[in-house]
Enzyme design. Sequence first.
Site, mmCIF file in Angstrom:
data_model
loop_
_atom_site.group_PDB
_atom_site.id
_atom_site.type_symbol
_atom_site.label_atom_id
_atom_site.label_comp_id
_atom_site.label_asym_id
_atom_site.label_seq_id
_atom_site.Cartn_x
_atom_site.Cartn_y
_atom_site.Cartn_z
ATOM 1 N N LYS A 198 0.851 -1.185 0.000
ATOM 2 C CA LYS A 198 0.000 0.000 0.000
ATOM 3 C C LYS A 198 0.893 1.243 0.000
ATOM 4 O O LYS A 198 1.843 1.323 0.774
ATOM 5 C CB LYS A 198 -0.908 -0.040 1.238
ATOM 6 C CG LYS A 198 -2.164 0.762 1.110
ATOM 7 C CD LYS A 198 -3.214 0.351 2.126
ATOM 8 C CE LYS A 198 -4.354 1.338 2.121
ATOM 9 N NZ LYS A 198 -5.496 0.902 2.919
ATOM 10 N N GLU A 247 -19.789 -4.226 10.374
ATOM 11 C CA GLU A 247 -20.691 -3.408 11.196
ATOM 12 C C GLU A 247 -21.812 -4.234 11.838
ATOM 13 O O GLU A 247 -22.105 -4.066 13.028
ATOM 14 C CB GLU A 247 -21.276 -2.256 10.370
ATOM 15 C CG GLU A 247 -20.266 -1.161 9.995
ATOM 16 C CD GLU A 247 -19.416 -1.482 8.768
ATOM 17 O OE1 GLU A 247 -19.629 -2.561 8.173
ATOM 18 O OE2 GLU A 247 -18.542 -0.669 8.401
ATOM 19 N N ARG A 288 -25.672 -0.616 7.290
ATOM 20 C CA ARG A 288 -25.454 -2.064 7.231
ATOM 21 C C ARG A 288 -26.083 -2.792 8.417
ATOM 22 O O ARG A 288 -26.330 -3.993 8.359
ATOM 23 C CB ARG A 288 -23.949 -2.364 7.258
ATOM 24 C CG ARG A 288 -23.223 -2.076 5.988
ATOM 25 C CD ARG A 288 -23.135 -3.339 5.167
ATOM 26 N NE ARG A 288 -22.789 -3.067 3.796
ATOM 27 C CZ ARG A 288 -21.637 -3.377 3.213
ATOM 28 N NH1 ARG A 288 -20.713 -3.980 3.918
ATOM 29 N NH2 ARG A 288 -21.423 -3.103 1.957
HETATM 30 C C1 LIG Z 1 -19.184 -1.075 4.947
HETATM 31 C C2 LIG Z 1 -17.939 -0.236 4.987
HETATM 32 N N1 LIG Z 1 -17.330 -0.018 6.163
HETATM 33 C C3 LIG Z 1 -16.219 0.731 6.223
HETATM 34 C C4 LIG Z 1 -15.709 1.283 5.089
HETATM 35 C C5 LIG Z 1 -14.497 2.197 5.186
HETATM 36 N N2 LIG Z 1 -13.374 1.636 4.442
HETATM 37 C C6 LIG Z 1 -13.088 2.014 3.204
HETATM 38 S S1 LIG Z 1 -11.764 1.270 2.561
HETATM 39 C C7 LIG Z 1 -11.530 0.408 3.977
HETATM 40 C C8 LIG Z 1 -10.371 -0.532 4.078
HETATM 41 C C9 LIG Z 1 -10.365 -1.486 2.937
HETATM 42 O O1 LIG Z 1 -9.251 -2.293 3.006
HETATM 43 P P1 LIG Z 1 -8.871 -3.158 1.747
HETATM 44 O O2 LIG Z 1 -10.095 -3.737 1.162
HETATM 45 O O3 LIG Z 1 -7.825 -4.096 2.163
HETATM 46 O O4 LIG Z 1 -8.332 -2.108 0.703
HETATM 47 P P2 LIG Z 1 -6.946 -1.319 0.702
HETATM 48 O O5 LIG Z 1 -7.295 0.089 1.032
HETATM 49 O O6 LIG Z 1 -6.024 -1.941 1.665
HETATM 50 O O7 LIG Z 1 -6.457 -1.433 -0.699
HETATM 51 C C10 LIG Z 1 -12.483 0.719 4.933
HETATM 52 C C11 LIG Z 1 -12.546 0.173 6.295
HETATM 53 C C12 LIG Z 1 -16.394 1.058 3.882
HETATM 54 N N3 LIG Z 1 -16.021 1.608 2.743
HETATM 55 N N4 LIG Z 1 -17.491 0.285 3.862
HETATM 56 MG MG LIG Z 2 -5.789 -4.009 2.144
#
Ligand SMILES: Cc1ncc(C[n+]2csc(CCOP(=O)(O)OP(=O)(O)O)c2C)c(N)n1
Ligand SMILES: [Mg+2]
Length: 628
Positions: A282, A367, A395
């Site tokens: 990342k 959630e 959610r």
């Molecule tokens: C239902 C929901 N909860 C929380 C979020 C906030 N959120 C957005 S991206 C993320 C992390 C995602 O991690 P990953 O899928 O590993 O993607 P990366 O950013 O590491 O590429 C979170 C918690 C969201 N978008 N949707």
């Molecule tokens: Mg990730």
Amino acid sequence: MNSLLESIDQPQNLKKLSLAQLEKLAGEIRGLLIHTIACNGGHLAPNLGVVELTLALHKTFNSPVDKIIWDVGHQSYVHKILTGRRSRFSTIRQWGGLSGFPKRCESEHDIFGTGHSSTSISSALGIALARDISGDRFHVIAVIGDGSLTGGLAYEALNHAGHLGTNLTVILNDNEMSIAKNVGAMSEYLAKMRTDPTYSRVKRDVEILLRRIPAIGDSVAKTVERVKDSLKYLVVPGVLFEELGFTYFGPIDGHNIGLLSDVLEKTKGVKGPVLVHVVTRKGKGYAPAERNADKFHGINPFCIETGEVKAKGNKPTYTQIFGQTIVELAEKNKDIVAITAAMPAGTGLKAFAAKFPERFFDVGIAEPHAITMAAGMAAMGKRPVVAVYSTFIQRGYDHIIHDVCLQKLPVVFALDRAGIVGEDGPTHQGVFDISCLRHIPNLAIMAPKDENELRHMLFTATMADGPVVIRYPRGAGIGVPVDEPLKRIPFGNAEEISQGADVVLLAFGAMVEPCLEASKEMSAKGIRAGVVNARFVKPLDAPMIRRLARDTGIIVTVEDNVLAGGFGSAVLEYINNQRLAWVKMLRLGLPDAFVEHGSRSQLLAEYGLDGAGIAKSVMSFLQQAGVR
Ligand SMILES: Cc1ncc(C[n+]2csc(CCOP(=O)(O)OP(=O)(O)O)c2C)c(N)n1
Ligand SMILES: [Mg+2]
Ligand SMILES: CC(=O)[C@@H](O)[C@H](O)COP(=O)(O)O
């Protein structure tokens, strides 16, 4: 040196590029990402991490005939740049510009709109099944991050896809990070696959074994060759996915375009669902983001040289005040526990986590689980505080009803980012929570007019004998001093800030301040507008509303929620129930339409919810009503 990027505006342009050219292009894309996001803000680290993966996907597959679906969609910027939107990339996340998430109306390459996590495998499976029913032939690819794989929906989809056995490719983009460090048993399992030497040994042993299989006839020999070929990428621990019915490839270096393209090409020939485990970094290619992927996950405009965020004033945010107050409260009340769904920094819980690690729970992007787990804790006498963004509480709707409110369990929901959030746009606006929640029995809903009131509300909520929601906006507070000691606010008790003989503005939360501005503006024009801070959306302050009805008879409700089913509706229902038929009422709030992306202040002005907009609507209403 000539720019390659300028010659690439459709994915088919990639097909003819050599590996060296693709690598050069990756560097140019990184430059564009860094420069644009430094100005506009946005999801930098996730996009820097998927540059090579996106190039390999578009080189190998044929978008939009083949369908690429991005989970959450915060990492779809490179996809946008490569699919005809490079020239508008500078407008990303700005009012009228490109969205920061995939959007079907924006491009035929954006197959499925996203913003909330863990939906990609379900939607991809739906697309694959529709394809099968229609007898079409194309590839469907879901790209999901390791963080998003903590969401229950993803497992429901894996379970179903593995059972059905239809052709579908899931790319697991594993960077060990959600927004913060990823959590959970699956995350540990993925880490083992990446690092445990026994797994490489198993892979080697299987390869040796295969070499010893005697070739009996042509077809067996061919099969062995094919299996051997696949084994270049196969690691035995993917067995968990294999057991679910997926063919597993990985772990693969997600920054090696050649290898990625090679493996993706191979998946095309596999029958049934495939999971490709890709390991990425990342923030790759920008040192401050590599060092601090959490901060650069979603970043405000920043200075490229230092990585420092450009200053945004020195008033504390609601998030910071919440974070400080919950620590203060937890020091005195040992029963308080705090729960986040993968957003410890965003919700302000980092200090709590550091101070009370045994009372802090990051459940991943889960959630619904967070809510029901909180209900279980509350049933045992704990005082759980579930800190979650307004948009993501959607959610947990059934869980709030069935697990919390039906049993009147004292769970506190701290809803950050309520109201208009701004640049993230319609998937993230916190404009439905009141309509979603206000009809649920036993649930109280409060909203502070400033950061000081937030503190007293939090204290009040942690002492309540039932569930309570506190909603507050994104960003800085008003800048008021905070007072001690913390005091309980009587339930359903509104605060009359100023009296006005002509009209009363009845507002709550972030809308109180612009109402005060509107009142000032109207007063300069000779209109006496009082302002009441409702504080509670539920229970309403019934005696106050009756008094306002009697004294002024003209009430304007103001809310940063959709009007349908919102606060104004609640007041209107009350007035109707009480047969206060003479009251003239105007409801200001958000229309029955999704609120697009733009800055918060732009959007508030656009929807007439800033001081000037409120004054304008009220004066025109008074005129129509024949009052002025
Ligand atoms: C239902 C929901 N909860 C929380 C979020 C906030 N959120 C957005 S991206 C993320 C992390 C995602 O991690 P990953 O899928 O590993 O993607 P990366 O950013 O590491 O590429 C979170 C918690 C969201 N978008 N949707
Ligand atoms: Mg990730
Ligand atoms: C993609 C996503 O859901 C989060 O990254 C979100 O954009 C964070 O919003 P804040 O910047 O308000 O914390």
